[in-house]
Write an enzyme that holds these catalytic residues in place. Structure first.
Site, short mmCIF file in Angstrom:
data_model
loop_
_atom_site.label_atom_id
_atom_site.label_comp_id
_atom_site.label_asym_id
_atom_site.label_seq_id
_atom_site.Cartn_x
_atom_site.Cartn_y
_atom_site.Cartn_z
N GLY A 229 0.76 -23.61 6.45
CA GLY A 229 1.70 -24.68 6.76
C GLY A 229 2.87 -24.14 7.56
O GLY A 229 2.88 -22.95 7.93
N TYR B 218 10.84 -5.67 5.84
CA TYR B 218 10.37 -6.95 6.40
C TYR B 218 11.32 -8.13 6.18
O TYR B 218 11.31 -9.08 6.97
CB TYR B 218 8.99 -7.29 5.82
N LYS C 242 -2.64 -22.34 16.14
CA LYS C 242 -1.29 -22.66 16.64
C LYS C 242 -0.60 -21.40 17.20
O LYS C 242 0.31 -21.51 18.02
CB LYS C 242 -0.44 -23.34 15.57
N ASN D 8 4.83 -14.88 17.41
CA ASN D 8 3.96 -15.24 18.53
C ASN D 8 4.75 -15.86 19.67
O ASN D 8 4.52 -15.56 20.84
CB ASN D 8 2.85 -16.17 18.03
N ASP E 70 2.79 -27.03 11.61
CA ASP E 70 2.93 -25.61 11.94
C ASP E 70 3.01 -25.39 13.45
O ASP E 70 3.66 -24.46 13.94
CB ASP E 70 1.75 -24.83 11.34
N SER F 107 9.39 -17.29 15.27
CA SER F 107 7.95 -17.00 15.36
C SER F 107 7.72 -15.76 16.22
O SER F 107 8.20 -15.66 17.35
CB SER F 107 7.20 -18.18 16.00
N GLU G 216 -0.57 -12.59 15.25
CA GLU G 216 -2.03 -12.80 15.18
C GLU G 216 -2.58 -13.46 16.44
O GLU G 216 -3.77 -13.36 16.74
CB GLU G 216 -2.36 -13.70 13.97
N ALA H 40 8.63 -17.06 6.61
CA ALA H 40 8.98 -16.32 5.40
C ALA H 40 10.50 -16.23 5.21
O ALA H 40 11.01 -16.41 4.11
CB ALA H 40 8.37 -14.91 5.47
N ARG I 262 0.81 -1.23 0.00
CA ARG I 262 0.00 0.00 0.00
C ARG I 262 0.84 1.27 0.00
O ARG I 262 0.40 2.32 -0.47
CB ARG I 262 -0.94 0.01 1.20
N1 LIG Z 1 5.67 -14.14 8.24
C1 LIG Z 1 5.48 -15.45 8.15
O1 LIG Z 1 6.43 -16.25 8.26
C2 LIG Z 1 4.11 -15.96 7.88
C3 LIG Z 1 2.97 -15.17 8.01
N2 LIG Z 1 1.73 -15.68 7.72
C4 LIG Z 1 0.53 -14.89 7.87
O2 LIG Z 1 0.44 -13.94 6.81
C5 LIG Z 1 -0.28 -12.78 7.25
C6 LIG Z 1 0.57 -11.58 6.94
O3 LIG Z 1 1.71 -11.71 7.75
P1 LIG Z 1 3.12 -11.08 7.43
O4 LIG Z 1 3.36 -10.89 5.99
O5 LIG Z 1 4.09 -11.91 8.16
O6 LIG Z 1 2.92 -9.68 8.17
P2 LIG Z 1 3.92 -8.48 8.33
O7 LIG Z 1 3.70 -7.91 9.67
O8 LIG Z 1 5.30 -8.92 7.93
O9 LIG Z 1 3.41 -7.44 7.23
C7 LIG Z 1 2.07 -7.04 7.16
C8 LIG Z 1 1.85 -6.40 5.80
O10 LIG Z 1 0.47 -6.09 5.66
C9 LIG Z 1 0.38 -4.74 5.24
N3 LIG Z 1 -0.88 -4.15 5.67
C10 LIG Z 1 -1.35 -4.02 6.92
N4 LIG Z 1 -2.55 -3.41 6.89
C11 LIG Z 1 -2.84 -3.16 5.58
C12 LIG Z 1 -3.92 -2.54 4.90
N5 LIG Z 1 -4.98 -2.04 5.54
N6 LIG Z 1 -3.85 -2.44 3.56
C13 LIG Z 1 -2.80 -2.91 2.89
N7 LIG Z 1 -1.74 -3.51 3.47
C14 LIG Z 1 -1.77 -3.63 4.80
C15 LIG Z 1 1.57 -4.05 5.87
O11 LIG Z 1 1.82 -2.82 5.21
P3 LIG Z 1 2.69 -1.64 5.90
O12 LIG Z 1 4.11 -2.10 5.89
O13 LIG Z 1 2.43 -0.49 5.01
O14 LIG Z 1 2.15 -1.47 7.29
C16 LIG Z 1 2.63 -5.11 5.61
O15 LIG Z 1 3.08 -5.04 4.29
C17 LIG Z 1 -0.54 -12.97 8.75
O16 LIG Z 1 -1.86 -13.39 8.96
C18 LIG Z 1 0.44 -14.07 9.16
O17 LIG Z 1 -0.02 -14.84 10.24
C19 LIG Z 1 1.60 -16.93 7.24
C20 LIG Z 1 2.70 -17.75 7.09
C21 LIG Z 1 4.02 -17.35 7.46
O1 LIG Z 2 2.90 -18.86 10.70
C1 LIG Z 2 4.09 -18.76 10.74
C2 LIG Z 2 4.98 -19.84 10.27
O2 LIG Z 2 4.27 -20.91 9.73
C3 LIG Z 2 4.72 -17.54 11.29
O3 LIG Z 2 4.48 -17.49 12.65
P1 LIG Z 2 4.49 -16.11 13.41
O4 LIG Z 2 3.35 -15.29 12.86
O5 LIG Z 2 4.35 -16.47 14.84
O6 LIG Z 2 5.81 -15.45 13.11
#
Ligand SMILES: NC(=O)C1=CN([C@@H]2O[C@H](COP(=O)(O)OP(=O)(O)OC[C@H]3O[C@@H](n4cnc5c(N)ncnc54)[C@H](OP(=O)(O)O)[C@@H]3O)[C@@H](O)[C@H]2O)C=CC1
Ligand SMILES: O=C(CO)COP(=O)(O)O
Length: 341
Positions: free
Chosen positions: A139, A53, A194, A259, A247, A257, A284, A143, A36
């Site tokens: 899973g 990130y 989880k 969390n 997971d 993680s 989350e 990242a 965004r």
């Molecule tokens: N990280 C991981 O290893 C994993 C994460 N997930 C899941 O994926 C989802 C995303 O996590 P993750 O990528 O790690 O999160 P991050 O905290 O790394 O990043 C969140 C992203 O979402 C964007 N965002 C937040 N609010 C909005 C909005 N209103 N409109 C547009 N963009 C928005 C943020 O933008 P900005 O930077 O501008 O705030 C940022 O780019 C979560 O539910 C997480 O549980 C699943 C598997 C693995």
């Molecule tokens: O879901 C995840 C790995 O599978 C990432 O976990 P966290 O959101 O706790 O970093």
């Protein structure tokens, strides 16, 4: 099986969206990563790195990084929504008028809508984008390890065979495998639940828990997850797969993680608000805990670990008192499934 290139949009420029988009671009599919923030998108596109990130991991030259949502989504065959649960619906609403008919949409978020009557992310997609095939990717997938090229596996769950086949085909690589499942609810609940137990395991680790304690926590967590999901109509066997126990093990045993790190800091005595504010990324599990506690109470599902953590985080109970209560509570059955009533 599909072999031609698929146009893909990944929405959300956080750690997971970036990692998924990068795999698909490396695989040769025209891929748009939408974030965004315009300045951030330009910096990432120039530097070929998401320094906010995923610092230090070079991104594929072919990956298109943009803050123009219409450009990203316009002709996409497959859209991944990698937005945290608190903002997931608003992004789903924004793409509704932009999506091509027949575009398939996949959630990668592992959470539950805050204050939304226990709505899962794929249910938001169903509500907001009716008519589009939808799925859930979940899973044991840090990242950071994905972009580092560590061998990883995930699960795509959908009622649509065409969607699962396409996701398997676009994501598969020498370092990434994707298994299919039809139990969308179970896979999605696995990813969300989880996170609660990762907080508990992080907290236990900070307090010096030994190997016996960690094994007990992991196993009883799995029992609770299965019990809750079963009450929600999911298949408890799903929890034996990557999106369940896979997971759970990953996030409950690693400080990669977020969390787990939240739990660890809480176990060291830091206040919840400070911990969450200092994280800089989404965890989350804190919101999921609120939603699951409420739902478990409504459905009368026995979840002692959830209740215990809830009372520590939101009712200011002492950790030691809650642990004592959990350890001296009723001793019930080990494995519930298949047990004669
Ligand atoms: N990280 C991981 O290893 C994993 C994460 N997930 C899941 O994926 C989802 C995303 O996590 P993750 O990528 O790690 O999160 P991050 O905290 O790394 O990043 C969140 C992203 O979402 C964007 N965002 C937040 N609010 C909005 C909005 N209103 N409109 C547009 N963009 C928005 C943020 O933008 P900005 O930077 O501008 O705030 C940022 O780019 C979560 O539910 C997480 O549980 C699943 C598997 C693995
Ligand atoms: O879901 C995840 C790995 O599978 C990432 O976990 P966290 O959101 O706790 O970093």
């Amino acid at each position: 099986m599909e072999s031609h290139s698929v146009r893909v949009a990944v929405l959300g420029g956080g750690s997971f969206g970036t990692a998924i988009a990068n795999i698909i671009a490396v695989n040769g599919h025209p891929t748009y990563l939408w974030m965004r923030d315009r300045d951030n998108a330009e910096v990432c596109a120039q530097a070929r790195e998401n320094s906010k990130y995923l610092p230090g991991y070079p991104l594929c030259e072919a990956l298109n990084i943009t803050s123009d949502l219409a450009l990203a989504v316009d002709e996409a065959d497959l859209v991944f929504v990698s937005i945290p649960s608190h903002s997931f619906r608003s992004v789903a609403q924004q793409i509704k008028p932009l999506l091509a008919s027949g575009a398939q949409v996949v959630s990668t978020a592992k959470g539950i809508e805050p204050d939304g009557g226990f709505t899962l992310m794929s249910e938001i997609l169903q509500q907001e984008l009716s008519g589009h095939p939808i799925g859930v990717l979940s899973g044991p997938n840090f990242a950071k390890e994905i972009v580092a090229g560590q061998q990883t596996a995930s699960v795509i769950a959908s009622e649509s065979e065409a969607l699962t086949a396409r996701v398997q085909q676009t994501l598969r690589s020498e370092t990434f495998r994707v298994y299919a499942n039809h139990d969308r609810g179970g896979v999605e609940l696995g990813g969300a639940l989880k996170n609660i137990y990762a907080i508990i395991c992080g907290m236990a680790a900070a307090m010096g828990a030994g190997n016996n304690t960690q094994a007990m926590l992991l196993t009883r967590s799995l029992a609770e997850m299965g019990r809750f999901a079963s009450a929600m109509g999911a298949n408890p066997m799903t929890f034996l797969g990557l999106a369940g126990v896979g997971d759970l093990i990953l996030t409950c045993t690693s400080d990669l993680s977020r969390n787990y790190r939240v739990g660890y800091a809480l176990g060291q005595g830091q206040p919840l608000d400070d911990v969450v504010a200092g994280l800089g990324q989404v965890a989350e599990g804190v919101n999921t805990l609120r939603q699951v506690k409420q739902k478990a109470d409504d459905m009368d599902v026995y979840m002692p670990l959830v209740s215990g953590l809830y009372s520590i985080l939101f009712e200011r109970r002492e950790i030691a008192d809650v642990v004592r209560e959990l350890m001296t509570g009723e001793q019930s059955y080990d494995v519930e499934y298949g047990r004669a009533k």
